[in-house]
Design a protein around this motif. Structure first.
Motif, PDB file in Angstrom:
ATOM      1  N   GLN A  20      31.448  42.635  22.272  1.00 12.62           N
ATOM      2  CA  GLN A  20      29.700  43.308  21.277  1.00 12.62           C
ATOM      3  C   GLN A  20      30.153  42.524  19.513  1.00 12.62           C
ATOM      4  O   GLN A  20      31.100  43.104  19.091  1.00 12.62           O
ATOM      5  CB  GLN A  20      30.211  45.018  21.582  1.00 12.62           C
ATOM      6  CG  GLN A  20      29.664  45.700  22.819  1.00 12.62           C
ATOM      7  CD  GLN A  20      29.992  46.726  22.633  1.00 12.62           C
ATOM      8  OE1 GLN A  20      30.839  47.290  22.330  1.00 12.62           O
ATOM      9  NE2 GLN A  20      28.519  47.855  23.263  1.00 12.62           N
ATOM     10  N   THR A  84      27.479  40.299  22.733  1.00 10.79           N
ATOM     11  CA  THR A  84      26.949  41.363  23.830  1.00 10.79           C
ATOM     12  C   THR A  84      26.439  42.245  23.356  1.00 10.79           C
ATOM     13  O   THR A  84      26.979  42.241  21.906  1.00 10.79           O
ATOM     14  CB  THR A  84      28.213  41.387  24.963  1.00 10.79           C
ATOM     15  OG1 THR A  84      29.258  42.040  24.528  1.00 10.79           O
ATOM     16  CG2 THR A  84      29.160  40.015  25.754  1.00 10.79           C
ATOM     17  N   GLY A  90      30.851  47.553  25.928  1.00  3.19           N
ATOM     18  CA  GLY A  90      31.477  46.081  26.592  1.00  3.19           C
ATOM     19  C   GLY A  90      32.604  46.034  26.812  1.00  3.19           C
ATOM     20  O   GLY A  90      33.446  45.513  27.300  1.00  3.19           O
ATOM     21  N   GLY A 142      28.096  41.918  31.079  1.00  2.00           N
ATOM     22  CA  GLY A 142      28.024  40.492  29.969  1.00  2.00           C
ATOM     23  C   GLY A 142      27.270  39.464  31.230  1.00  2.00           C
ATOM     24  O   GLY A 142      27.367  38.380  30.072  1.00  2.00           O
TER      25      GLY A 142
END
Length: 415
Positions: A20, A84, A90, A142
Motif C-alpha cells: 500500500q 496498491t 492490503g 491487489g
C-alpha cells in the motif's frame, strides 16, 4: 501459452506482499514496504533471462528484452505499478481460488457474512466456468496492478522461451505510488528509451483506453471558534457547520455514485473535524478540460462566498493538479492504439475502446514524451473487499502483449 498454475502462483506470490502507498508521505516510494516486492521483481526479471535489469533509488524498475530480428523496429514498452491503493487494507491478503465458477453467490467470509454476488456485481456472469481469484472479504486483492505485473513478466518469459516469435527490443517498467498519483513523477522516460508503451492497468478483457480524466485534488480547511456552549450566542463559530454548507453547496448529483461515461464529478473522500477545525479532502475529475477548470473555479468561488459571510477568513482551499487527459497526446500517434486493437482481434478478443474513469501512469507518461495507452489487466472491483480477477483474463492479457510485440515486428518489416 503459460499455464494457469504458473500464473496463479506468480500472481499470489505478489499479492501476498503488502505494498500500500501513502498519500501523506513525501518519500519515494511512499512506504518502505513497497521495496519488498520491488526487490523480488528485480530478482525474478533476472531469473527469467531479462537483460539490463535495474532498480533506482526510488524503486523504479526497468529491464530489457533484446530484439531477435535483423530489421529495425521501434522500441516499445510495457508498464505496471506495484503499489496498491490506500483506500482499503492490503495487509495479510488471503486469496481464494474458485474453480469452474458456477455463476452463483461466492461466500468470501462466512464469519462476517461477506458475499460476492452477481446480483450486485453483474460482470461476474461473464466468467461462468472460469477460475476466479477473490479476497477473503477483509482486504483488497491487489489485482490493481499486480495482475499487470504478472502479465508482463509472464509474456517476457514466454517470448524468451519461444525465440521463434519475432519481436523488436522491448522495455518493461514497474513503478511505485501510482495509486496516489505519483507513479510517473520520477520515471526516467529518456532512460526507458521506448518510442511508445502500454500500461497493463485496465479492468475487463478487451479494454483499450487512450482517454482518461483530468484530475486534481482539493483540501479545504475550515477554522471555527470554540466557546462554552452555554455562553456561545454570537460568539461560537462551528467549523463543522461551515464544512457542511460547503459540501451541500456542490452539485449533489455530480458525485461518483451518480455519474458515468464522460461525466465528471466532485468526490468527498475524507472528512475530519470538530468545532474548532474541520478538514475536507476532495478529488475533482472531468474528461473535458473546460469543464475540469470550471469545477475548480466553482470550489474556489464557493470558498470566497462563504468567507464573505464572516468578518474574518474561515475557510481556505488548496487545489493541486494531478494528471491530464492523455487523448491529446495519443491522437497524433493513433497507430499505437491500432496495433493493440489488431492484436486483440487476432486473438478473438473484442476490443472495448472507451474512456478511463480514472487515471494510469500512462496519462502522465504521455505528457512526458512517452505515448502510453492502457490495456486490460483483467481485474474487477478494484480498491475493495470485492476485488477479483479471472485467471483466464490474465492468460489473455499475456497473449495480447506477445501479439503486440509480434505485430509491431511485422508492421515495420513491411517498410
Amino acid at each position: 501459452m503459460i499455464s494457469k498454475d504458473v500464473l496463479i502462483n506468480r500472481f499470489i506470490s505478489y499479492i501476498k506482499i503488502d505494498t500500500q502507498s501513502d498519500p501523506n508521505s513525501s518519500e519515494t516510494p511512499s512506504t518502505k514496504k513497497q521495496w519488498n516486492l520491488a526487490n523480488k521483481l528485480v530478482s525474478e526479471l533476472k531469473q527469467i533471462g531479462m537483460q539490463d535489469v535495474e532498480i533506482d533509488e526510488n524503486a523504479y524498475i526497468m529491464a530489457t528484452l533484446p530484439a531477435n530480428i535483423a530489421h529495425k523496429v521501434p522500441v516499445i514498452g510495457f508498464i505496471s505499478h506495484f503499489d496498491t491503493s490506500p483506500d482499503f487494507s492490503g495487509t495479510d491478503v488471503n486469496p481464494q481460488i474458485i474453480e469452474n465458477y458456477d455463476g452463483k453467490d461466492i461466500l468470501l467470509n462466512k464469519e462476517l457474512d461477506i458475499v460476492l454476488s452477481p446480483n450486485y456485481f453483474e460482470d461476474l456472469l461473464q466468467y461462468k466456468g472460469q477460475t476466479l481469484i477473490t479476497t477473503d472479504g477483509t482486504t483488497l486483492l491487489g489485482a490493481d496492478d499486480k495482475a499487470g505485473i504478472t502479465e508482463i513478466i509472464s509474456a517476457m518469459e514466454y517470448l524468451i522461451n519461444n525465440p521463434d516469435i519475432p519481436h523488436g527490443k522491448i522495455r518493461v517498467g514497474f513503478t511505485p505510488d501510482e495509486e496516489i498519483g505519483r507513479g510517473a513523477h520520477k520515471f526516467d522516460v529518456d532512460k526507458f528509451g521506448a518510442k511508445w508503451a502500454y500500461t497493463m492497468d485496465g479492468s475487463q478483457v478487451g479494454e483499450l483506453e487512450f482517454e482518461n480524466f483530468n484530475a486534481a485534488s482539493a483540501k479545504i480547511y475550515v477554522k471555527g471558534k470554540m466557546v462554552h456552549p452555554g455562553y456561545a450566542k454570537d460568539k461560537m463559530i462551528n467549523s463543522i457547520y461551515i464544512a457542511q454548507d460547503f459540501i451541500n453547496s456542490l452539485p449533489r448529483l455530480e458525485t461518483p455514485e451518480h455519474t458515468e461515461d464522460r461525466q465528471g464529478f466532485f468526490h468527498l473522500s475524507d472528512i475530519q473535524g470538530d468545532v474548532e477545525e474541520t478538514q475536507l479532502e476532495y478529488i475533482i475529475r472531468d474528461h473535458d478540460k473546460e469543464h475540469f477548470e470550471a469545477r475548480k473555479d466553482m470550489m474556489r468561488d464557493l470558498v470566497s462566498e462563504i468567507n464573505s459571510q464572516y468578518e474574518r477568513e474561515v475557510i481556505k482551499i488548496e487545489i493541486k493538479d494531478q494528471y491530464s487527459n492523455m487523448r491529446e497526446k495519443i491522437e497524433p500517434v493513433m497507430h499505437i492504439v491500432d496495433i493493440a486493437e489488431k492484436a486483440m482481434k487476432a486473438l478473438n478478443i473484442l476490443p472495448i475502446i472507451k474512456p478511463i474513469r480514472g487515471g494510469t501512469d500512462g496519462a502522465q507518461l504521455s505528457y512526458m514524451g512517452l505515448p502510453c495507452p492502457n490495456i486490460f489487466a483483467g481485474g474487477h472491483n478494484f480498491h475493495g473487499r470485492y476485488e477479483y480477477v479471472p485467471v483466464e483474463s490474465i492468460q489473455k492479457a499475456v497473449a495480447v502483449i506477445v501479439k503486440i510485440a509480434e505485430i509491431t515486428s511485422e508492421k515495420y518489416k513491411e517498410r
